[in-house]
Design a protein around this motif. Structure first.
Motif, PDB file in Angstrom:
ATOM      1  N   VAL A   1      10.655   8.555  12.631  1.00 18.61           N
ATOM      2  CA  VAL A   1       9.900   9.811  12.670  1.00 18.61           C
ATOM      3  C   VAL A   1       8.483   9.467  13.096  1.00 18.61           C
ATOM      4  CG1 VAL A   1       9.040  11.792  11.373  1.00 18.61           C
ATOM      5  CG2 VAL A   1      11.307  10.848  10.857  1.00 18.61           C
ATOM      6  N   LYS A   2       8.018  10.112  14.160  1.00 20.77           N
ATOM      7  CA  LYS A   2       6.684   9.847  14.691  1.00 20.77           C
ATOM      8  C   LYS A   2       5.917  11.158  14.762  1.00 20.77           C
ATOM      9  CE  LYS A   2       4.342   7.688  18.658  1.00 20.77           C
ATOM     10  NZ  LYS A   2       4.555   7.016  19.961  1.00 20.77           N
ATOM     11  N   TYR A   3       4.737  11.158  14.135  1.00 23.02           N
ATOM     12  CA  TYR A   3       3.948  12.388  14.104  1.00 23.02           C
ATOM     13  C   TYR A   3       2.492  12.071  14.411  1.00 23.02           C
ATOM     14  CZ  TYR A   3       1.990  16.844  12.573  1.00 23.02           C
ATOM     15  OH  TYR A   3       1.340  18.052  12.533  1.00 23.02           O
ATOM     16  N   ALA A   4       1.941  12.795  15.384  1.00 21.42           N
ATOM     17  CA  ALA A   4       0.537  12.644  15.756  1.00 21.42           C
ATOM     18  C   ALA A   4      -0.265  13.741  15.062  1.00 21.42           C
ATOM     19  CB  ALA A   4       0.377  12.725  17.271  1.00 21.42           C
ATOM     20  N   PHE A   5      -0.974  13.369  14.011  1.00 20.25           N
ATOM     21  CA  PHE A   5      -1.781  14.355  13.284  1.00 20.25           C
ATOM     22  C   PHE A   5      -2.866  14.933  14.186  1.00 20.25           C
ATOM     23  CE2 PHE A   5      -0.071  11.468  10.109  1.00 20.25           C
ATOM     24  CZ  PHE A   5       0.427  12.339   9.157  1.00 20.25           C
ATOM     25  N   THR A   6      -3.549  14.034  14.871  1.00 26.69           N
ATOM     26  CA  THR A   6      -4.592  14.404  15.827  1.00 26.69           C
ATOM     27  C   THR A   6      -4.483  13.471  17.023  1.00 26.69           C
ATOM     28  OG1 THR A   6      -6.243  12.893  14.880  1.00 26.69           O
ATOM     29  CG2 THR A   6      -6.106  15.111  13.910  1.00 26.69           C
ATOM     30  N   ASP A   7      -5.416  13.586  17.944  1.00 26.52           N
ATOM     31  CA  ASP A   7      -5.432  12.667  19.084  1.00 26.52           C
ATOM     32  C   ASP A   7      -5.800  11.251  18.664  1.00 26.52           C
ATOM     33  OD1 ASP A   7      -4.769  14.770  20.726  1.00 26.52           O
ATOM     34  OD2 ASP A   7      -6.852  15.203  21.293  1.00 26.52           O
ATOM     35  N   THR A   8      -6.310  11.090  17.437  1.00 26.75           N
ATOM     36  CA  THR A   8      -6.790   9.780  16.990  1.00 26.75           C
ATOM     37  C   THR A   8      -5.960   9.180  15.864  1.00 26.75           C
ATOM     38  OG1 THR A   8      -8.319  10.800  15.406  1.00 26.75           O
ATOM     39  CG2 THR A   8      -9.152  10.394  17.629  1.00 26.75           C
ATOM     40  N   ALA A   9      -5.006   9.910  15.290  1.00 29.17           N
ATOM     41  CA  ALA A   9      -4.248   9.414  14.142  1.00 29.17           C
ATOM     42  C   ALA A   9      -2.761   9.697  14.332  1.00 29.17           C
ATOM     43  CB  ALA A   9      -4.748  10.050  12.856  1.00 29.17           C
ATOM     44  N   THR A  10      -1.929   8.628  14.241  1.00 27.36           N
ATOM     45  CA  THR A  10      -0.489   8.749  14.411  1.00 27.36           C
ATOM     46  C   THR A  10       0.217   7.950  13.322  1.00 27.36           C
ATOM     47  OG1 THR A  10      -0.711   8.965  16.814  1.00 27.36           O
ATOM     48  CG2 THR A  10       1.465   8.373  15.961  1.00 27.36           C
ATOM     49  N   LEU A  11       1.277   8.524  12.769  1.00 24.86           N
ATOM     50  CA  LEU A  11       2.067   7.867  11.729  1.00 24.86           C
ATOM     51  C   LEU A  11       3.494   7.682  12.225  1.00 24.86           C
ATOM     52  CD1 LEU A  11       2.057   6.825   8.762  1.00 24.86           C
ATOM     53  CD2 LEU A  11       2.913   9.088   8.110  1.00 24.86           C
ATOM     54  N   VAL A  12       4.042   6.473  12.032  1.00 25.78           N
ATOM     55  CA  VAL A  12       5.418   6.165  12.432  1.00 25.78           C
ATOM     56  C   VAL A  12       6.154   5.609  11.222  1.00 25.78           C
ATOM     57  CG1 VAL A  12       6.909   4.898  14.012  1.00 25.78           C
ATOM     58  CG2 VAL A  12       4.621   5.607  14.761  1.00 25.78           C
ATOM     59  N   TRP A  13       7.329   6.177  10.930  1.00 25.49           N
ATOM     60  CA  TRP A  13       8.157   5.722   9.817  1.00 25.49           C
ATOM     61  C   TRP A  13       9.518   5.303  10.364  1.00 25.49           C
ATOM     62  CZ3 TRP A  13      11.291   9.288   6.154  1.00 25.49           C
ATOM     63  CH2 TRP A  13      11.935   8.504   5.171  1.00 25.49           C
ATOM     64  N   ASN A  14       9.856   4.002  10.212  1.00 29.55           N
ATOM     65  CA  ASN A  14      11.115   3.456  10.700  1.00 29.55           C
ATOM     66  C   ASN A  14      11.992   3.021   9.533  1.00 29.55           C
ATOM     67  OD1 ASN A  14      10.364   3.511  13.540  1.00 29.55           O
ATOM     68  ND2 ASN A  14       9.021   1.771  13.094  1.00 29.55           N
ATOM     69  N   THR A  15      13.301   3.183   9.684  1.00 31.28           N
ATOM     70  CA  THR A  15      14.251   2.689   8.686  1.00 31.28           C
ATOM     71  C   THR A  15      15.423   2.019   9.395  1.00 31.28           C
ATOM     72  OG1 THR A  15      15.657   4.664   8.556  1.00 31.28           O
ATOM     73  CG2 THR A  15      13.664   4.639   7.197  1.00 31.28           C
ATOM     74  N   LEU A  16      16.090   1.120   8.675  1.00 28.96           N
ATOM     75  CA  LEU A  16      17.304   0.469   9.171  1.00 28.96           C
ATOM     76  C   LEU A  16      18.134   0.055   7.967  1.00 28.96           C
ATOM     77  CD1 LEU A  16      18.836  -0.484  11.688  1.00 28.96           C
ATOM     78  CD2 LEU A  16      17.698  -2.700  11.447  1.00 28.96           C
ATOM     79  N   SER A  17      19.405   0.463   7.939  1.00 28.30           N
ATOM     80  CA  SER A  17      20.299   0.154   6.825  1.00 28.30           C
ATOM     81  C   SER A  17      21.624  -0.341   7.381  1.00 28.30           C
ATOM     82  CB  SER A  17      20.536   1.385   5.952  1.00 28.30           C
ATOM     83  OG  SER A  17      19.324   1.920   5.482  1.00 28.30           O
ATOM     84  N   ALA A  18      22.180  -1.397   6.751  1.00 35.06           N
ATOM     85  CA  ALA A  18      23.429  -1.945   7.273  1.00 35.06           C
ATOM     86  C   ALA A  18      24.121  -2.815   6.237  1.00 35.06           C
ATOM     87  CB  ALA A  18      23.172  -2.761   8.536  1.00 35.06           C
ATOM     88  N   ASN A  19      25.427  -2.999   6.444  1.00 36.67           N
ATOM     89  CA  ASN A  19      26.218  -3.975   5.727  1.00 36.67           C
ATOM     90  C   ASN A  19      26.911  -4.833   6.774  1.00 36.67           C
ATOM     91  OD1 ASN A  19      27.958  -5.456   4.104  1.00 36.67           O
ATOM     92  ND2 ASN A  19      29.416  -3.775   3.888  1.00 36.67           N
ATOM     93  N   ASP A  20      26.355  -6.004   7.046  1.00 41.01           N
ATOM     94  CA  ASP A  20      26.868  -6.878   8.097  1.00 41.01           C
ATOM     95  C   ASP A  20      27.746  -7.980   7.511  1.00 41.01           C
ATOM     96  OD1 ASP A  20      25.512  -5.381   9.907  1.00 41.01           O
ATOM     97  OD2 ASP A  20      23.864  -6.788  10.180  1.00 41.01           O
ATOM     98  N   ASN A  21      28.591  -7.638   6.572  1.00 40.04           N
ATOM     99  CA  ASN A  21      29.461  -8.613   5.926  1.00 40.04           C
ATOM    100  C   ASN A  21      30.911  -8.177   6.033  1.00 40.04           C
ATOM    101  OD1 ASN A  21      27.269 -10.231   4.245  1.00 40.04           O
ATOM    102  ND2 ASN A  21      26.855  -8.060   3.974  1.00 40.04           N
ATOM    103  N   ILE A  22      31.812  -9.148   6.187  1.00 39.36           N
ATOM    104  CA  ILE A  22      33.237  -8.860   6.106  1.00 39.36           C
ATOM    105  C   ILE A  22      33.706  -8.993   4.668  1.00 39.36           C
ATOM    106  CG2 ILE A  22      35.535  -9.609   6.804  1.00 39.36           C
ATOM    107  CD1 ILE A  22      34.407 -10.462   9.441  1.00 39.36           C
ATOM    108  N   LYS A  23      33.304 -10.066   4.019  1.00 35.84           N
ATOM    109  CA  LYS A  23      33.679 -10.290   2.631  1.00 35.84           C
ATOM    110  C   LYS A  23      32.514  -9.932   1.717  1.00 35.84           C
ATOM    111  CE  LYS A  23      36.953 -13.992   3.681  1.00 35.84           C
ATOM    112  NZ  LYS A  23      37.327 -15.406   3.433  1.00 35.84           N
ATOM    113  N   GLY A  24      32.845  -9.287   0.604  1.00 31.73           N
ATOM    114  CA  GLY A  24      31.813  -8.889  -0.337  1.00 31.73           C
ATOM    115  C   GLY A  24      31.547  -9.958  -1.374  1.00 31.73           C
TER     116      GLY A  24
END
Length: 512
Positions: free
Chosen positions: A253-276
């Motif tokens: 999610v990227k939001y430019a509050f003004t021409d001088t201030a911008t906020l970016v929120w990134n996420t990543l979720s995963a289960n990269d396993n075959i065996k638990g």
């Protein structure tokens, strides 16, 4: 008088009509362009000289740094050629292809620090197709191989404030993914993106197809364990990305509050396993009763890796850019490579039967001490099923442009990994092994003065970067960098333990 006004109005009308005709002709000419006229070509040649105050040089990798592993040498960092056609409203299809090679190119795909580059796609850094849909301000969908959306820095040194890649980006964030993404421009200020990747680890291959090295640490094709090289196998791919049907999911999610201030929120979720991760019952049966390697199926609720990344960009004046970056990482279950050997209470015969499906007679035959006294790490009969480890990173960067040709950059990093045991096993994650790329933490292990896992999971960097634009197409950067942390996590020029290391790297990038 009337005739004069009539003549004037007629003249203006003719001029306006001609202008409209010319504009329509120009628009028609633009629309009539062939698709290959809309393809943009770009690229660069990036070289550097590095001098870091430790005992690494020549062909020996300097793994105390990041991508700049050639110490006390000149090096070709990267050579890149890009072709891109943007997908937009007028031409709703596109593509991007980045062909890259160089001495540091080997560190972009898994397994990192592998130098032979025999069975991978590292020379194809990015390759994806694009689709445009007229939804709100525009919806763009890309599918293929692409750079990660997580993190403040990027792989191309010319586009960062500093020349060298920082510890935060190198140790806590994947570099390149294979998958699909959709970006929706909601308003002029707000955009949202959804990412679906094969894995959270990043594109590449690992031992036995296991992204976390559960079944082994040997990469495909390496005959160091006595097994036949799997490049000759017809049962599996040498190029493995995502060992199970569970895909990694990311958002932005990227939001430019003004021409001088911008906020970016990134996420990543995963289960990269075959065996638990085994619970106590399975662990006992597997390791003490000779069960032949039985293990449970990996589950996202137990085994997962989650990344939260927050970036705030503020430009108080045109010449000054300031950026704050925060990363939170959480690994649980089998994804937590250092979570083992902790004390846990005993278990009952009922839980053993429920977890394994054994017959009543088989469960009744288990030792009485197993179900009454319970397991402790002193007897090595137990390991917890639900364990979380957390790492956090903080980063501040700033750049001030004194003139069009000269700017000064600054970067401060703080990696806090002490709750995770001090190994920050993200690139590459090895089970119960401090990764080779964390040479700064491995040295004390050779001296026997640092237990594994240890609590030295804190490290900092300070970098000043003067940047000089020799011409519009030639950029020169000089990194004055200091890496330091608690304890003697580094070595000096004589190989002795040191609390820090200093370095200077001069990079020159010719871009077109």
């Amino acid at each position: 008088m009337r005739n004069k006004y009539t003549l004037l109005v007629t003249a203006v009308t003719i001029l306006l009509s001609q202008g409209s005709v010319f504009a329509q002709a120009a628009d028609k000419k633009e629309k009539d362009k062939s698709w290959y006229d809309l393809v943009n070509f770009s690229g660069y040649v990036d070289v550097y000289y590095n001098y870091t105050t430790n005992n690494r040089q020549g062909a020996t990798q300097d793994t105390a740094g990041t991508f700049h592993t050639y110490n006390k040498q000149f090096a070709v960092n990267a050579v890149k050629l890009s072709a891109e056609k943007l997908a937009d409203k007028e031409s709703p299809w596109g593509f991007r292809m980045d062909l890259q090679n160089g001495q540091n190119n080997m560190y972009q795909e898994r397994p990192y620090q592998t130098t032979n580059s025999l069975h991978n796609m590292q020379m194809v850094q990015q390759a994806y197709v694009s689709f445009f849909f007229p939804v709100l301000k525009g919806l763009t969908v890309d599918a293929g191989k692409m750079a990660t959306h997580i993190g403040l820095e990027v792989l191309d040194s010319k586009d960062n404030i500093a020349y060298t890649i920082g510890y935060v980006f190198f140790n806590t964030i994947p570099f390149i993914h294979t998958g699909a993404r959709a970006n929706l421009q909601v308003t002029d200020k707000l955009s949202t993106s959804l990412y679906l990747y094969n894995s959270a680890q990043g594109t590449g291959y690992t031992g036995n197809g296991q992204q976390f090295g559960y079944n082994g640490l040997t990469a495909y094709g390496d005959n160091t364990s006595g097994n036949a090289p799997s490049l000759a196998s017809t049962q599996q791919h040498a190029y493995a990305d995502g060992p199970n049907p569970t895909r990694a999911i990311g958002t932005q999610v990227k939001y430019a509050f003004t021409d001088t201030a911008t906020l970016v929120w990134n996420t990543l979720s995963a289960n990269d396993n075959i065996k638990g991760r085994d619970n106590n019952a399975l662990y006992y049966l597997n390791n003490k009763l000779g069960n032949g390697g039985f293990a449970q199926q990996s589950s996202f609720k137990t085994d997962h890796w989650v990344i939260q990344n927050l970036i705030f960009i503020f430009k108080p004046i045109d010449r000054l850019t300031t950026i704050f970056d925060y990363t939170y990482g959480e690994r649980a279950g089998q994804s937590n490579t250092a979570a083992f050997g902790y004390e846990e209470a005993g278990i009952s015969r009922g839980s053993i039967k429920s977890a394994t499906g054994l017959a009543d007679a088989d469960v009744a035959a288990l030792p009485e001490g197993l179900v009454t006294a319970g397991f402790t790490d002193s007897t090595s009969l137990t390991r917890p099923n639900k364990v979380k480890r957390v790492y956090q990173t903080y980063q501040f960067q700033a750049k001030y442009e004194f003139t069009e040709k000269f700017a000064l950059g600054f970067r401060y990093e703080y990696l806090d990994d002490k709750r995770y045991g001090g190994i920050l096993a993200v690139n590459p994650p090895l089970w119960n092994v401090t990764p080779a790329d964390r040479y700064d933490l491995r040295f004390q292990e050779t001296l026997g003065s640092r237990p594994t896992p240890s609590n030295l999971g804190q490290i900092r960097t300070i970098t000043f970067t003067p940047t000089y634009n020799f011409t519009e197409n030639l950029q020169i950067k000089v990194d004055l960098r200091r890496d330091y942390g608690p304890g003697n996590q580094f070595v000096d020029l004589h190989g002795r333990p040191a609390s820090h290391q200093n370095g200077i790297i001069i990079g020159a990038v010719a871009k077109f």
